[in-house]
Write an enzyme that holds these catalytic residues in place. Structure first.
Site, PDB file in Angstrom:
ATOM      1  N   GLU A  85       0.826  -1.217   0.000  1.00  7.27           N
ATOM      2  CA  GLU A  85       0.000   0.000   0.000  1.00  7.27           C
ATOM      3  C   GLU A  85       0.858   1.266   0.000  1.00  7.27           C
ATOM      4  OE1 GLU A  85      -3.132  -0.076   2.958  1.00  7.27           O
ATOM      5  OE2 GLU A  85      -3.292   2.099   2.950  1.00  7.27           O
ATOM      6  N   LYS A 268      -7.114  -0.771  11.798  1.00 12.02           N
ATOM      7  CA  LYS A 268      -6.536  -1.187  10.514  1.00 12.02           C
ATOM      8  C   LYS A 268      -5.306  -0.329  10.201  1.00 12.02           C
ATOM      9  CE  LYS A 268      -6.073  -1.520   5.844  1.00 12.02           C
ATOM     10  NZ  LYS A 268      -5.207  -0.687   4.966  1.00 12.02           N
ATOM     11  N   ASP A 284       4.312 -14.499  11.630  1.00  5.84           N
ATOM     12  CA  ASP A 284       2.956 -14.929  11.267  1.00  5.84           C
ATOM     13  C   ASP A 284       1.984 -13.760  11.494  1.00  5.84           C
ATOM     14  OD1 ASP A 284       0.407 -16.027  11.168  1.00  5.84           O
ATOM     15  OD2 ASP A 284       0.944 -17.820  12.295  1.00  5.84           O
ATOM     16  N   HIS A 382      -2.346  10.874   0.076  1.00  8.82           N
ATOM     17  CA  HIS A 382      -2.261   9.693  -0.793  1.00  8.82           C
ATOM     18  C   HIS A 382      -1.970  10.113  -2.235  1.00  8.82           C
ATOM     19  CE1 HIS A 382      -3.242   5.826   1.085  1.00  8.82           C
ATOM     20  NE2 HIS A 382      -3.883   6.517   1.995  1.00  8.82           N
TER      21      HIS A 382
HETATM   22  C1  MEV Z   1      -5.749   3.174   5.344  1.00  7.52           C
HETATM   23  O1  MEV Z   1      -5.009   2.031   4.960  1.00  7.52           O
HETATM   24  C2  MEV Z   1      -5.701   3.353   6.863  1.00  7.52           C
HETATM   25  C3  MEV Z   1      -6.573   4.473   7.421  1.00  7.52           C
HETATM   26  O2  MEV Z   1      -7.928   4.315   7.008  1.00  7.52           O
HETATM   27  C4  MEV Z   1      -6.468   4.403   8.935  1.00  7.52           C
HETATM   28  C5  MEV Z   1      -7.444   5.309   9.674  1.00  7.52           C
HETATM   29  O3  MEV Z   1      -8.502   5.623   9.146  1.00  7.52           O
HETATM   30  O4  MEV Z   1      -7.107   5.616  10.842  1.00  7.52           O
HETATM   31  C6  MEV Z   1      -6.134   5.831   6.925  1.00  7.52           C
END
Ligand code: MEV
Length: 395
Positions: A85, A268, A284, A382
């Site tokens: 990513e 995430k 792992d 991004h």
């Molecule tokens: C994207 O890979 C991760 C985010 O969505 C994390 C977040 O929203 O805190 C930017």
């Protein structure tokens, strides 16, 4: 400190990949074989892959990047990250740079105690069976210790045996829980072997039947914790004052703590950093993911793994806590040449040292995401990175 050198390398991202490799080769005195790993000429071989999985037909490659600027427990570190990513490595590096203003990350790791479960059913009475089982705790711990004398010599081995009754849809069950210190291993092999070794004796003692004998990925005895404090003034950029950014990050933290929909995305973002280092070191990542999310739901409602608060003295304080079952020996870490190189770059031998880095990178990644989300938005950053990536591909 890695080779006594700073992890802040000005304009590292603007160099070509070949120029970046030169710096790394020099900095870590990489051997010819290690250089080949970075140069498309080495890495995991088909013969090694054949030993790793079944029905192997080829290899699958991912980018390896280095996050800059990290100071973790006083050590300057470049951190290897394997990830597909864009903007994750840049985000970690940016957050690590902000953290430098407060001295970097401080991390502490629990003893490497993993949990194993032994499921006992069809006992005449589960409560009596539990008492009989626990009456033989010392004998069972000694039996569990026999499975890995080397681990015991290194200071690991069985630590405790607990037992509880579960009322389930299939009736009551007695669950024996083995606590096992796995030292620098991830621990699945040692714990599974120990659980299997105990099973016949447990069946005998309880008068029941044993079914599952397996490690739990909710490794909540092996937690890793990191904290960071950043002067609010260091957070200012563009039109945003440091106080605005700090407040936005605090509000984002509160949102994630209160709402599972937001917490999933918040976590995430943390796992973007965690997994990238876990993967780079051959560990792992499914086990780490399972443990992290189970831990985030430990109180019945899924919540954030991190906290962000303004501490009232002009500083933003962040913390992260999650289970980290990581190894520096065994498994893919031992077999995969690039995982070995990642450990060399990190300069770590012990699993706890690796966990301190991983939890700190998770916290940095979280900071980078919240800083962007609470200010200019994630898309802008991004898009900048995508543009740069396209430019480099066409260079
Ligand atoms: C994207 O890979 C991760 C985010 O969505 C994390 C977040 O929203 O805190 C930017």
């Amino acid at each position: 400190m890695q080779n006594g050198l700073e992890s802040h390398i000005p304009n590292f991202y603007q160099l070509t990949p070949a120029e970046r490799r030169e710096i790394i080769i020099d900095r870590y005195a990489l051997t010819v074989a290690e250089q080949a790993l970075l140069n498309n000429a080495g890495g995991l071989q088909l013969e090694q892959a054949e030993q790793m999985i079944e029905n192997m037909v080829g290899l699958y490659r991912l980018p390896l990047g280095l996050a800059t600027n990290f100071i973790i427990n006083g050590r300057e570190l470049l951190v290897p990250m394997v990830i597909e990513e864009p903007s994750v490595v840049a985000g970690a590096s940016l957050a690590a740079k902000l953290a430098r203003a407060g001295g970097g990350f401080i991390a502490a790791i629990d003893a490497p105690v993993m949990l194993g479960q032994i499921q006992v059913v069809d006992t005449p009475d589960p409560w009596t069976a539990r008492v009989d089982l626990l009456a033989h705790r010392a004998e069972l711990l000694a039996l569990a210790d026999e499975v890995d004398p080397i681990l015991q010599q290194l200071g690991g081995g069985a630590r405790d045996l607990q037992a509880y009754i579960l009322e389930t849809a299939a009736g009551p069950m007695l669950i024996a829980q083995l606590h096992y210190d796995v030292r620098d291993a991830m621990g699945a092999n040692a714990v599974n072997t120990a659980c299997e070794r105990l099973a016949p004796r447990i069946a005998e003692l309880t008068g029941g039947q044993v079914y599952l004998r397996i490690l739990s990925n909710l490794a909540d005895r092996r937690l890793a914790r990191a904290r960071v404090r950043i002067p609010e003034s260091a957070l200012a950029f563009g039109d945003f004052s440091g106080a605005d950014v700090a407040r936005g990050i605090e509000l984002a933290g509160a949102f994630a703590a209160a709402d599972p929909y937001r917490a999933a995305t918040h976590n995430k973002g943390i796992m973007n950093g965690v997994d990238a280092v876990v993967l780079a070191t051959g560990n792992d990542w499914r086990a780490i993911e399972a443990g992290a999310h189970a831990y985030a739901a430990r109180e019945g409602q899924y919540t954030s793994l991190s906290t962000w608060r303004r501490d009232g003295t002009g500083q933003l304080a962040g913390t992260l806590e999650l289970p980290l079952a990581l190894g520096t020996i065994g498994g893919a870490t031992r077999v995969h040449p690039t995982a070995q190189l990642a450990l060399k770059i990190l300069g770590v031998q012990r699993a706890a040292e690796l966990a301190a880095i991983v939890v700190s990178v998770g916290l940095a990644q979280n900071l980078a995401a919240l800083r962007a989300l609470a200010t200019e938005g994630i898309q802008r950053g991004h898009m900048r990175l995508h543009a740069r990536a396209r430019q480099q591909v066409s260079d």
